[in-house]
Structures are given as structure tokens and as C-alpha cells.
Scaffold this motif. Structure first.
Motif, mmCIF file in Angstrom:
data_model
loop_
_atom_site.group_PDB
_atom_site.id
_atom_site.type_symbol
_atom_site.label_atom_id
_atom_site.label_comp_id
_atom_site.label_asym_id
_atom_site.label_seq_id
_atom_site.Cartn_x
_atom_site.Cartn_y
_atom_site.Cartn_z
ATOM 1 N N SER A 105 0.883 -1.276 0.028
ATOM 2 C CA SER A 105 -0.088 0.089 0.112
ATOM 3 C C SER A 105 0.757 1.203 -0.043
ATOM 4 C CB SER A 105 -0.871 -0.071 1.356
ATOM 5 O OG SER A 105 -0.181 0.178 2.257
ATOM 6 N N ALA A 106 2.064 1.037 -0.058
ATOM 7 C CA ALA A 106 2.994 2.278 0.160
ATOM 8 C C ALA A 106 2.970 3.057 -1.190
ATOM 9 C CB ALA A 106 4.490 1.954 0.179
ATOM 10 N N GLY A 107 2.854 4.616 -0.799
ATOM 11 C CA GLY A 107 2.860 5.209 -2.148
ATOM 12 C C GLY A 107 1.224 5.527 -2.576
ATOM 13 N N THR A 108 0.227 4.937 -2.202
ATOM 14 C CA THR A 108 -1.077 4.971 -2.520
ATOM 15 C C THR A 108 -1.547 6.482 -2.432
ATOM 16 O OG1 THR A 108 -1.558 2.716 -1.749
ATOM 17 C CG2 THR A 108 -3.590 4.179 -2.321
ATOM 18 N N ASN A 109 -1.845 6.934 -3.570
ATOM 19 C CA ASN A 109 -2.446 8.516 -3.778
ATOM 20 C C ASN A 109 -1.325 9.471 -3.666
ATOM 21 O OD1 ASN A 109 -5.153 7.499 -3.999
ATOM 22 N ND2 ASN A 109 -5.446 7.624 -1.975
ATOM 23 N N ALA A 110 -0.069 8.922 -3.925
ATOM 24 C CA ALA A 110 1.015 10.008 -3.416
ATOM 25 C C ALA A 110 1.042 10.896 -4.766
ATOM 26 C CB ALA A 110 2.235 9.229 -3.222
ATOM 27 N N GLU A 111 0.821 10.319 -5.818
ATOM 28 C CA GLU A 111 0.813 11.039 -7.026
ATOM 29 C C GLU A 111 -0.125 12.324 -7.004
ATOM 30 O OE1 GLU A 111 -2.168 7.931 -7.411
ATOM 31 O OE2 GLU A 111 0.253 7.860 -7.119
ATOM 32 N N LEU A 112 -1.390 11.994 -6.409
ATOM 33 C CA LEU A 112 -2.418 13.005 -6.180
ATOM 34 C C LEU A 112 -1.751 14.069 -5.222
ATOM 35 C CD1 LEU A 112 -5.539 11.241 -5.805
ATOM 36 C CD2 LEU A 112 -4.366 11.877 -7.963
ATOM 37 N N ASP A 113 -1.135 13.731 -4.137
ATOM 38 C CA ASP A 113 -0.387 14.699 -3.325
ATOM 39 C C ASP A 113 0.310 15.656 -4.110
ATOM 40 O OD1 ASP A 113 -2.034 14.120 -1.299
ATOM 41 O OD2 ASP A 113 -0.636 12.843 0.081
ATOM 42 N N ALA A 114 1.306 14.972 -5.007
ATOM 43 C CA ALA A 114 2.357 15.584 -5.566
ATOM 44 C C ALA A 114 1.841 16.547 -6.333
ATOM 45 C CB ALA A 114 3.530 14.576 -6.406
#
Length: 388
Positions: free
Chosen positions: A312-321
Motif C-alpha cells: 500500500s506504500a505510495g497510494t495516492n502519493a501522485e495526487l498529493d504531488a
């Protein structure tokens, strides 16, 4: 011909700098307001040295991703795969370190190399196969997450070796922290001075020199205050130091190099950049490769901080970036954005997560609040363009 387009890119960037500064000041005021609210609602615990240290460590992951993402957005492209890429590369680092007993240095080198490869993969499809970046990176989001689940068999991989844990959990002693502060202030002063020289070189209007001096003094005060707070807890966190290093490198690249001017030229008008002789495909490929490298660094730091690799690491991290870049003044239409703005946006996103967690707010509210902030940031960007 190429130099004319690059000169035009510098002039366009200078014209937009006033708008960007205005957005930056607005965002900083909003950040202060958010901090005041969380300070009051947490009875002052939000501003404790321990929490501020944890906040900056949390921010470092999103901040590093945002540094790469802002260059892609300046190009007029997008990358929806960085969250899954972060998870996959962090998972690979954990597998190499835990299952194959590789040392920290070897693990990090292999992971960084794979980050470049995955970045090249996205960039190759976008630049040379002309597949829209939205589709390429949406596919990457699914493919990279699927590979992570497959190679990890859905398991959490832990614990890491002591050498790997140091990367995401270490702190510098106080003396080193103040040394970092002095170096950062000196580099910031150089970048501000160099940008002034560049504007004068291209015959652009510059603000009074005292404004630059005031800016440098304010930056110095802010940096020293942050370091003092961090030193009061456990010292200067290594992940924050890594983020600052890459922020300085990419800020210099964007503002003081031919490569950076070409990126803004491509984002401003891709066809004109092509006609001027700029190798647009090569530039796009390189930016996506850099983005993959930064995703690898973020993945290593996250895995190290958690002492585990997780599916689950990095889930939705692209949206935060992406949200960090837009909140920080980058335009999804391309041609506009700064590393400093992206980092301010990352701090806003991290602040919301941190503050609402301290208030024991249910997770769904964090998504709602961050989504509304992103919507308002894009609306403000569109509104300012329409006025212009």
C-alpha cells in the motif's frame, strides 16, 4: 534561432514571476492561517518541536515527488504513476535488503538505477511514441502497483537492516544542522543574485536591490528558526536534508541553466521550441527520467522510515504531488511553476494530514479537505488567466 526562443522563455517566465510571487505570498498566508488554527485546536501541541520535526519528515516524501512533478507539469505533461512507482521501488529496496541480504549501498544504487529505467520507460512512450502522458502514466499506475503486489506476494517485507533504516530515520547533530543552514542561506543568496543578473542580461525590469536583500534576510531568519526548532528535538532529519539538496539542485537547473530555459520554452509553446531546433523529445525523456529517479529516492526514504516495504506504500502519493505543484502556482497548461512553490504546496498538504491526524479526524475528511483545496487552487489559476 534557438537562443531567441530561450530568450523568449526567460522573458515569459519573468512576466509570470509577478503572478507566481503573488500566489506564493497568498499561499504562505494561508499556510500561516492553517498553522494558527491547528495550534489553537491542539492546545499548542501542533507547534511542539517534536511535531514540527515529524511534520517536516512527513513532508520530505511529498516534497521530493513534487520537485520532479513540477518539471513535468511545466512541460505541459502529467505523471499519474509516481505513487505506484514509489511503492514499487520502495518494495524492491525492501526485497533486496531483507530477502536477498544486500547491503544498504548496493540496495540503494540498484533502486536508483531502476527508478531511472522506469522514468525512461514513461518518457519513451510519451516522447517518441506520442502516447498522451495521461494514458501512459495511468497505465504505469496500474502496472507498477500490480508488479509490486506480484513480487511481494502481498506481504509486508520487514525488518530492514540497520544501514537501510539510517537513511530515513537518522538525524544530524546540532553543529551539522547549523552548518546546513549557513550553506543553504549562501546558496539561496547566490541563486537570487544570479537570477537578478540573468534578468539584467536579457534587458528585463528588476526590482530594487534592497528587495532582494530583504528576501535573503527573511530566508535566513526562516532557515535558522527551522534548524533551531529541529535541533531542539533530535537534530536535523536526514530525509529533510536530502529534500533540500535536490530542491537546490533543481531550482538552480530551472532558473540558471540552458536546460531549464528549454523546459519553460517547451511548456510555453512546444511547436515554437521544435522549430527553433530544441530537441523536444530528448528534453521530455530526460525530465521523466529525473522524475523516476526522484520517485526512487522517495521510495527508499519511505521504506526506510517505516522499516518495511508494503503493497500500500505510495497510494495516492501522485495526487498529493500534483496538488502540491498546483497549490504552489504551477499551471497544468504548462510553462509555469517553480520548485519553491511546489515545496510550499507540499508543506500545505503535509500540514493538513498532520494537523487532522493530531485532532483524530477520520481519514475521509483529509481526502475531502485536500480535494477542495486542489479545486480552489485550479480555479484561482484559471481565474487569474481569464483576468489577464
Amino acid at each position: 534561432m534557438e537562443s531567441k526562443v530561450e530568450t523568449m522563455a526567460v522573458k515569459n517566465k519573468a512576466k509570470k514571476s509577478g503572478i507566481l510571487k503573488s500566489k506564493m505570498y497568498t499561499m504562505l498566508l494561508a499556510l500561516v492561517a492553517i498553522w494558527v488554527i491547528f495550534t489553537i485546536t491542539t492546545d499548542g501541541n501542533f507547534l511542539s518541536t517534536r511535531n514540527l520535526s515529524n511534520l517536516l519528515r512527513q513532508m520530505s516524501i511529498t516534497g521530493i515527488l513534487a520537485i520532479g512533478m513540477v518539471f513535468i507539469i511545466i512541460l505541459g505533461e502529467i505523471d499519474l504513476s509516481v505513487g505506484s512507482m514509489l511503492g514499487l521501488l520502495g518494495g524492491i529496496a525492501a526485497i533486496l535488503n531483507v530477502w536477498f541480504n544486500m547491503g544498504a549501498v548496493t540496495t540503494i544504487i540498484i533502486t536508483l538505477a531502476l527508478g531511472l529505467v522506469l522514468g525512461f520507460w514513461n518518457g519513451w512512450w510519451v516522447a517518441y511514441k506520442k502516447v498522451p502522458s495521461f494514458i501512459v502514466t495511468l497505465a504505469g499506475l496500474l502496472v507498477f502497483r500490480g508488479i509490486l503486489i506480484g513480487i511481494s506476494k502481498g506481504n509486508t517485507i520487514a525488518p530492514l537492516s540497520e544501514g537501510m533504516k539510517v537513511v530515513g530515520q537518522a538525524y544530524f547533530p546540532s553543529v551539522v544542522g547549523y552548518g546546513i543552514a549557513v550553506a543553504t542561506i549562501a546558496i539561496s543568496a547566490y541563486i537570487i543574485s544570479n537570477n537578478r543578473k540573468k534578468k539584467l542580461q536579457y534587458g528585463l525590469e528588476v526590482s530594487p536591490k534592497r528587495n532582494d536583500i530583504i528576501k535573503i534576510v527573511l530566508i535566513a531568519i526562516g532557515i535558522i528558526a527551522v534548524v533551531a526548532i529541529l535541533n531542539d528535538y533530535s537534530g536535523f532529519p536526514l530525509p529533510v536534508f536530502i529534500m533540500i539538496i535536490f530542491a537546490i539542485i533543481f531550482s538552480y537547473m530551472a532558473g540558471s541553466t540552458v536546460f531549464g530555459r528549454r523546459i519553460y520554452a517547451i511548456g510555453g509553446n512546444k511547436e515554437a521550441a521544435k522549430l527553433s531546433g530544441i530537441n523536444v523529445n530528448k528534453q521530455v525523456l530526460m525530465i521523466y527520467a529525473f522524475n523516476g529517479l526522484l520517485a526512487a529516492i522517495a521510495g527508499i526514504l519511505l521504506t526506510s522510515r517505516l522499516n518495511a516495504g508494503s503493497v500500500s506504500a505510495g497510494t495516492n502519493a501522485e495526487l498529493d504531488a500534483i496538488a502540491s505543484c498546483v497549490i504552489g502556482g504551477a499551471s497544468l497548461a504548462g510553462g509555469t511553476g517553480t520548485v519553491s512553490g511546489a515545496l510550499v504546496g507540499a508543506l500545505v498538504m503535509a500540514t493538513i494530514d498532520n494537523g487532522m491526524s493530531m485532532l483524530n479526524t477520520q481519514p475521509f475528511w483529509q481526502y475531502i479537505v485536500k480535494g477542495l483545496i486542489l479545486l480552489l487552487a485550479v480555479w484561482a489559476d484559471i481565474r487569474s488567466k481569464n483576468k489577464k
